[in-house]
Design a protein around this motif. Structure first.
Motif, mmCIF file in Angstrom:
data_model
loop_
_atom_site.group_PDB
_atom_site.id
_atom_site.type_symbol
_atom_site.label_atom_id
_atom_site.label_comp_id
_atom_site.label_asym_id
_atom_site.label_seq_id
_atom_site.Cartn_x
_atom_site.Cartn_y
_atom_site.Cartn_z
ATOM 1 N N GLU A 33 0.817 -1.214 0.000
ATOM 2 C CA GLU A 33 0.000 0.000 0.000
ATOM 3 C C GLU A 33 0.853 1.267 0.000
ATOM 4 O OE1 GLU A 33 -3.345 0.535 -0.303
ATOM 5 O OE2 GLU A 33 -3.288 -1.569 -0.872
ATOM 6 N N SER A 85 -12.713 3.113 0.919
ATOM 7 C CA SER A 85 -11.805 2.029 1.276
ATOM 8 C C SER A 85 -10.570 2.614 1.947
ATOM 9 C CB SER A 85 -11.404 1.237 0.023
ATOM 10 O OG SER A 85 -10.405 0.285 0.331
ATOM 11 N N SER A 86 -9.981 1.821 2.831
ATOM 12 C CA SER A 86 -8.745 2.252 3.489
ATOM 13 C C SER A 86 -7.512 1.947 2.644
ATOM 14 C CB SER A 86 -8.616 1.561 4.849
ATOM 15 O OG SER A 86 -8.604 0.143 4.680
ATOM 16 N N LYS A 87 -7.669 1.219 1.550
ATOM 17 C CA LYS A 87 -6.547 0.853 0.691
ATOM 18 C C LYS A 87 -6.370 1.887 -0.412
ATOM 19 C CE LYS A 87 -6.853 -4.146 1.410
ATOM 20 N NZ LYS A 87 -6.966 -5.476 0.756
ATOM 21 N N TYR A 88 -5.148 2.386 -0.548
ATOM 22 C CA TYR A 88 -4.862 3.360 -1.598
ATOM 23 C C TYR A 88 -4.965 2.722 -2.980
ATOM 24 C CZ TYR A 88 -3.389 7.105 1.536
ATOM 25 O OH TYR A 88 -3.364 8.109 2.471
ATOM 26 N N SER A 89 -4.650 1.441 -3.083
ATOM 27 C CA SER A 89 -4.753 0.772 -4.377
ATOM 28 C C SER A 89 -6.205 0.750 -4.852
ATOM 29 C CB SER A 89 -4.210 -0.655 -4.272
ATOM 30 O OG SER A 89 -4.893 -1.384 -3.262
ATOM 31 N N THR A 90 -7.135 0.412 -3.961
ATOM 32 C CA THR A 90 -8.548 0.408 -4.325
ATOM 33 C C THR A 90 -9.038 1.806 -4.652
ATOM 34 O OG1 THR A 90 -8.901 -1.496 -2.864
ATOM 35 C CG2 THR A 90 -10.851 -0.256 -3.539
#
Length: 664
Positions: free
Chosen positions: A76, A98-103
């Motif tokens: 991430e 979302s907490s994910k930067y990729s998402t």
């Protein structure tokens, strides 16, 4: 051929760099020695720095090289650096939740591509309840699939999902009470305040012309100066709050007063209501009220105008970010963001001075009503757009960390900006005859929509759709993909017809699901209205109910008339009995020789008979009109005639009793 100096060049010239130019092995010997250093041996920090300047398609290719690269690309931290390198900030509104930067990165990229490549299908709605009366929109709300427009006592609901033409426009008469001083409305209800302190409201779910605005069960002791409906859509009840000229605040549920507070001695200028929080402003202070009881006070900030002396801020623009518990106040040059959370950073104030005169401020309303979650990618920010008199738009993240506010992007235009709207993804600017759509985070131009309203007055966005209002016209812009648009247009080959049928099936299923959801929502709303107001009926159902009520009323009147006729027959029988009794009395008196009293009784009886004959002749002269009037009076007070008759009978009986006592 490739040396170690390639690594910094990747970091600084990533725009012209491609994965095809990345060697897996970098030779360390200038003389072309056989020993080299593998790229995988570089420190992870350097590799993440390199990879963060590549496009996502290059990362997909690089991910297949080895497991080490795959682990780094799935880290991430890499996507966070990639995001910051693209948008130049680490704080931004969350689009994917979302907490994910990729998402977040991929979802945001997908959303921007939809805005960029999809085609806007325009539908025009002309608002006019009659050919002789043309509506000029004064206020507009958009919550897909409904759009509500207000003008001079008429609220027009535009049903954007309806296929039937007669159901697309619903005109709701909402006649403004005489002496109205302020009003507000949402998709469910409209409320009005008057100069005499009275408050009125009307449910928009009941569109009948026969139901006027309803007066609430209480009133202010002074002129109503501010009123608003609740911003919360999760409740089945319609709440509103009003403020008066002498500092009174009243909370209402439907038409009932729930609570009353006098918070100030000055006029209330602004009110806002969301769930259990109420914000009230007067000329000097901010009142933060929780659960309609707990009051927290904040003094308005001071600014310096033409003179050097600082005075209280003259609030001209008022917005509330309930998600972060922040109040946004501004005049033409100064903007303040004040925290009103009593449990954390209460009265913490940040400000920014705008050298260009502020024309309008627009807040991302959807994000402002959603509670901030700092754990989401970007900190779950909220955009604020500031329109200026010099045709520029300044974009600020009002939830950004730090002690000061910062203008993150500035949009400049050659033409005049009429209005704008901002979301957590894009900002749409309405110019004369066109719309320009920008990435709200990076300020890059995404798309220009030509041939729109030349003088747009209103612009609203909901669920990726837009409406533009001007005069008495509303344009609805729905974005669909280019492929679906081409299929809708149709071609002559077999494949296009097949694709058209498939597209039609998909669109039909989508419409069916949407209509099923809307019917379910309307059913719940109808159940609530049935319990509270007796139901939300159509005009035909309402007319049928009125006819049944009139039939019941006529039947009741006939029963009353029949009962009255029976009473008349009873009184006639009693009169006949009294006549026979009087004749027997006359005979007794004649036998006893009291001629004078007998003559007096005969004279009285003759006068009574003459009075009855005169009243009967008068009744016949009046005819049907007199009988109808008597019937209405009898319906209003059926006991009056019976009481009068009883009084006459009692008087006659008393006279006879007195005469008999004198004879004895």
């Amino acid at each position: 051929m490739y040396g170690q100096s390639v690594i910094p060049s990747v970091a600084h010239h990533s725009l012209s760099f491609s994965m095809d130019a990345i060697p897996i092995t970098a030779w360390s010997s200038e003389s072309g020695g056989s020993e080299g250093m593998s790229l995988v041996l570089l420190p992870p920090e350097i590799l993440i720095n390199i990879f963060s300047h590549l496009d996502e398609k290059d990362l997909y290719v690089l991910q297949q090289v080895c497991k080490h690269f795959s682990r780094l690309i799935n880290d991430e931290e890499l996507w966070k650096n990639l995001f910051i390198s693209k948008v130049h900030t680490g704080s931004f509104p969350s689009f994917s939740q979302s907490s994910k930067y990729s998402t977040e990165y991929l979802q945001r990229l997908k959303g921007l591509k939809q805005w960029k490549h999809n085609r806007a299908v325009k539908t025009k709605y002309v608002l006019s309840p009659s050919p002789r009366f043309e509506i000029q929109i004064e206020s507009l709300l958009f919550d897909y699939p409904r759009c509500a427009c207000y003008n001079d006592g008429i609220i027009t609901l535009v049903q954007l999902h309806s296929k039937r033409k007669k159901d697309r426009l619903i005109y709701i008469p909402c006649t403004t009470p005489q002496g109205c001083s302020t009003m507000n409305f949402n998709m469910n209800a409209a409320v009005f305040g008057r100069f005499d302190g009275r408050v009125f409201g009307k449910l928009l779910s009941n569109k009948s012309y026969l139901t006027p605005v309803t007066e609430f069960d209480f009133r202010h002791s002074a002129c109503v100066t501010a009123i608003t409906t609740s911003s919360s859509q999760g409740s089945f009840e319609d709440w509103c709050v009003s403020g008066s000229e002498n500092g009174e605040v009243i909370w209402w549920c439907e038409t009932k007063r729930i609570n009353f507070l006098k918070v100030s001695n000055k006029a209330i200028t602004h009110v806002a209501l969301f769930k259990s929080w109420t914000i009230v402003l007067d000329e000097e202070k901010i009142y933060v009220i929780h659960e309609m009881n707990n009051i927290h006070v904040i003094k308005l900030p001071k600014v310096s105008y033409d003179s050097c002396e600082e005075i209280l801020l003259r609030v001209q623009f008022f917005k509330v970010d309930f998600g972060s518990m922040s109040l946004i106040l501004a005049d033409t040059n100064h903007l303040f963001v004040i925290s009103f959370d009593p449990n954390q950073n209460f009265n913490y104030t940040r400000s920014i001075e705008v050298p260009e005169l502020i024309n309008k401020i627009t807040l991302d309303e959807v994000t402002s009503l959603r509670e901030q979650n700092p754990k989401l990618a970007g900190g779950d920010g909220c955009h604020l757009a500031i329109m200026t008199m010099k045709n520029t738009i300044n974009i600020i993240n009002v939830r950004a960390p730090g002690n000061t506010l910062k203008i993150e992007n500035v949009l400049e235009f050659d033409g005049h900006i009429f209005t704008c709207q901002v979301t957590n993804l894009v900002i749409v600017c309405a110019l004369g005859g066109k719309l320009q759509i920008f990435d709200a985070t990076s300020a890059q131009l995404i798309k220009t929509v030509q041939k729109t309203e030349p003088n747009p007055q209103f612009l609203a966005i909901s669920q990726g759709r837009m409406v533009i209002g001007s005069g008495n016209v509303v344009h609805y812009l729905q974005y669909i993909s280019e492929s679906n648009y081409d299929k809708r247009r149709g071609t002559n080959n077999h494949h296009s017809h097949s694709g058209k049928r498939e597209s039609g099936v998909d669109v039909g299923l989508a419409i069916y699901d949407e209509e099923k959801y809307i019917r379910s929502k309307q059913r719940l709303e109808s159940e609530r209205l049935l319990e509270t107001y007796g139901g939300d009926m159509s005009d035909e159902e309402l007319q049928l109910k009125i006819a049944l009520m009139e039939s019941d009323s006529i039947a009741q009147q006939e029963n009353k008339i029949r009962e009255a006729a029976d009473d008349d027959l009873r009184r006639a029988f009693e009169a006949s009995t009294r006549t026979e009794h009087n004749q027997s009395v006359y005979r007794c008196l004649a036998d006893e020789g009291d001629q004078e009293f007998l003559a007096a009784l005969e004279c009285s009886a003759a006068e009574e008979q003459d009075a009855q004959e005169r009243s009967m002749r008068r009744a016949r002269r009046d005819g049907n009109a007199s009988r109808e009037l008597q019937s209405r009076e009898f319906d209003n007070n059926p006991d009056v005639e019976l009481a009068s008759s009883r009084e006459d009978d009692e008087a006659l009986q008393l006279a006879i009793a007195l005469s008999l006592s004198e004879m004895n």
